[in-house]
Write a protein that holds these residues in place. Sequence first.
Motif, short mmCIF file in Angstrom:
data_model
loop_
_atom_site.label_atom_id
_atom_site.label_comp_id
_atom_site.label_asym_id
_atom_site.label_seq_id
_atom_site.Cartn_x
_atom_site.Cartn_y
_atom_site.Cartn_z
N PRO A 171 8.89 3.95 -11.15
CA PRO A 171 7.51 3.59 -10.82
C PRO A 171 6.79 2.82 -11.93
CG PRO A 171 7.97 5.84 -10.14
CD PRO A 171 9.12 5.41 -10.97
N GLN A 172 7.07 3.12 -13.19
CA GLN A 172 6.40 2.40 -14.27
C GLN A 172 6.78 0.91 -14.26
OE1 GLN A 172 7.66 3.47 -18.20
NE2 GLN A 172 5.85 2.59 -19.19
N ALA A 229 0.83 -1.21 0.00
CA ALA A 229 0.00 0.00 0.00
C ALA A 229 0.86 1.26 0.00
CB ALA A 229 -0.93 0.00 1.21
N VAL A 230 1.94 1.26 0.78
CA VAL A 230 2.83 2.43 0.82
C VAL A 230 3.51 2.63 -0.51
CG1 VAL A 230 4.92 3.35 1.87
CG2 VAL A 230 3.19 2.27 3.30
N LEU A 231 4.01 1.54 -1.13
CA LEU A 231 4.67 1.67 -2.42
C LEU A 231 3.71 2.18 -3.49
CD1 LEU A 231 7.31 1.15 -4.02
CD2 LEU A 231 6.37 -1.09 -4.60
N SER A 232 2.46 1.73 -3.44
CA SER A 232 1.48 2.20 -4.43
C SER A 232 1.24 3.70 -4.31
CB SER A 232 0.16 1.44 -4.23
OG SER A 232 0.33 0.06 -4.45
N ARG A 233 1.19 4.22 -3.08
CA ARG A 233 0.99 5.65 -2.90
C ARG A 233 2.23 6.44 -3.34
NH1 ARG A 233 -2.70 3.10 -2.18
NH2 ARG A 233 -2.71 3.60 -4.40
N ILE A 234 3.42 5.89 -3.12
CA ILE A 234 4.64 6.57 -3.55
C ILE A 234 4.71 6.64 -5.07
CG2 ILE A 234 7.16 6.41 -3.59
CD1 ILE A 234 7.06 5.23 -0.80
N THR A 235 4.36 5.56 -5.73
CA THR A 235 4.36 5.58 -7.20
C THR A 235 3.34 6.56 -7.74
OG1 THR A 235 2.85 3.67 -7.20
CG2 THR A 235 5.20 3.21 -7.39
N ASP A 236 2.21 6.71 -7.07
CA ASP A 236 1.23 7.70 -7.49
C ASP A 236 1.82 9.11 -7.44
OD1 ASP A 236 -0.65 5.74 -7.89
OD2 ASP A 236 -1.58 5.96 -5.92
N VAL A 237 2.61 9.39 -6.40
CA VAL A 237 3.24 10.71 -6.29
C VAL A 237 4.20 10.94 -7.45
CG1 VAL A 237 4.78 12.13 -4.89
CG2 VAL A 237 2.96 10.80 -3.79
N PHE A 238 5.02 9.94 -7.77
CA PHE A 238 5.99 10.10 -8.85
C PHE A 238 5.31 10.21 -10.21
CE2 PHE A 238 9.05 8.72 -5.70
CZ PHE A 238 10.21 9.41 -6.07
N PHE A 239 4.19 9.51 -10.38
CA PHE A 239 3.47 9.61 -11.65
C PHE A 239 2.89 11.01 -11.84
CE2 PHE A 239 2.91 4.83 -11.77
CZ PHE A 239 3.64 4.68 -12.93
N ALA A 240 2.68 11.74 -10.77
CA ALA A 240 2.09 13.07 -10.87
C ALA A 240 3.11 14.14 -11.23
CB ALA A 240 1.41 13.44 -9.54
N ILE A 241 4.41 13.79 -11.25
CA ILE A 241 5.45 14.77 -11.56
C ILE A 241 5.69 14.79 -13.06
CG2 ILE A 241 7.86 15.40 -11.18
CD1 ILE A 241 7.76 13.95 -8.54
N PRO A 242 5.51 15.92 -13.73
CA PRO A 242 5.84 16.01 -15.17
C PRO A 242 7.33 15.78 -15.38
CG PRO A 242 4.48 17.85 -14.47
CD PRO A 242 4.92 17.17 -13.23
N VAL A 243 7.67 14.93 -16.32
CA VAL A 243 9.07 14.53 -16.49
C VAL A 243 9.94 15.70 -16.89
CG1 VAL A 243 10.62 13.01 -17.77
CG2 VAL A 243 8.38 12.17 -17.05
N VAL A 244 9.53 16.43 -17.92
CA VAL A 244 10.36 17.54 -18.40
C VAL A 244 10.46 18.64 -17.36
CG1 VAL A 244 10.60 19.30 -20.19
CG2 VAL A 244 9.81 17.00 -20.80
N LEU A 245 9.34 18.95 -16.71
CA LEU A 245 9.37 19.98 -15.67
C LEU A 245 10.25 19.54 -14.50
CD1 LEU A 245 8.38 22.66 -14.55
CD2 LEU A 245 6.36 21.47 -13.65
N GLY A 246 10.17 18.28 -14.13
CA GLY A 246 11.02 17.78 -13.07
C GLY A 246 12.49 17.86 -13.44
N GLY A 247 12.81 17.59 -14.71
CA GLY A 247 14.19 17.70 -15.16
C GLY A 247 14.69 19.13 -15.12
#
Length: 327
Positions: free
Chosen positions: A202-203, A159-177
């Motif tokens: 996460p993927q 459950a914790v890992l699923s919530r962490i992956t949700d957070v990372f999926f919400a970050i735009p890749v180019v903007l994060g870079g």
Amino acid sequence: MPEQEAYEPERAIAGTGMGGTMDLGAGEAITLEKPPEGPDGAGPQDKPRSLWSDAWHDLRRNPVFIISGLVILFLVVISIWPSLIASGNPLQCDLAKAQEGSQPGHPFGFNGQGCDVYTRTVYGARTSVEVGVLATLGVAVLGSVLGGLAGFFGGAGDAVLSRITDVFFAIPVVLGGLVLLSVITSNTVWPVIGFIVLLGWPQISRIARGSVITAKQNDYVQAARALGASNSRLLLRHIAPNAVAPVIVVATIALGTYISLEATLSFLGVGLKPPSVSWGIDISAAAPYVRNAPHALLWPSGALAVTVLAFIMLGDAVRDALDPKLR
């Protein structure tokens, strides 16, 4: 009464399979000389193939796999030994030849700084392949381990890992870079590789988790558990070999995406920086002079497009071979 079948001695002798013969009565003689033929009548039936051998059998006959594999092999070779086809120095420039077209010994012409476009295009493959391969390995290992353990044990960790992956999926890749890499001054490929691994795992984790959950419900895993197999043995011997195929397919396709992402970040000025040689850097430098020297933009862009397309085609071919539902 029907006539009795004539007794023929040559038909009444049959091989025993041990090098001898035996007498058979009339009408009972059979020949045991030929082994059973395969479905096509060409010879004995082959031993059943495993998933991997069956996939390799299909891949060898897939023209998409052959073409993409040859392109990737060529890219790997020139990445390791670029001097095989380019004898010049990618950092040696002559402003007097800036934006000039093709010349003898310089088939791609020169860019805005007077650097040989052909030499820089060849040497740029090393950076792209290095970033793509290392980032894919990091993403595959980290994502597979975390996702596989979460899918196998479940519970609060899952459950914790699923919530962490949700957070990372919400970050735009180019903007994060743009945010993360703009504060790093290192001129090596490692910050870019680390950023791709940070946002790419996460993927793979989701894929590995779902694959492990499906595999651990199979009968052979339940049988091994009932016989007393440990968790490590279940994971390494029974689940992992049957759950790794989707991870390999996604990672192969993602490799081309990571090469494109490195070029995008370098184009925006937050990835690799001069004097590093990268297709993204060359595309960024040639963009303002596209009207006067389109060749300086065409060749590195074309090399990038062919490379990404080759890895995507390879991933599609591997997916078709490893997924029995697509046959």
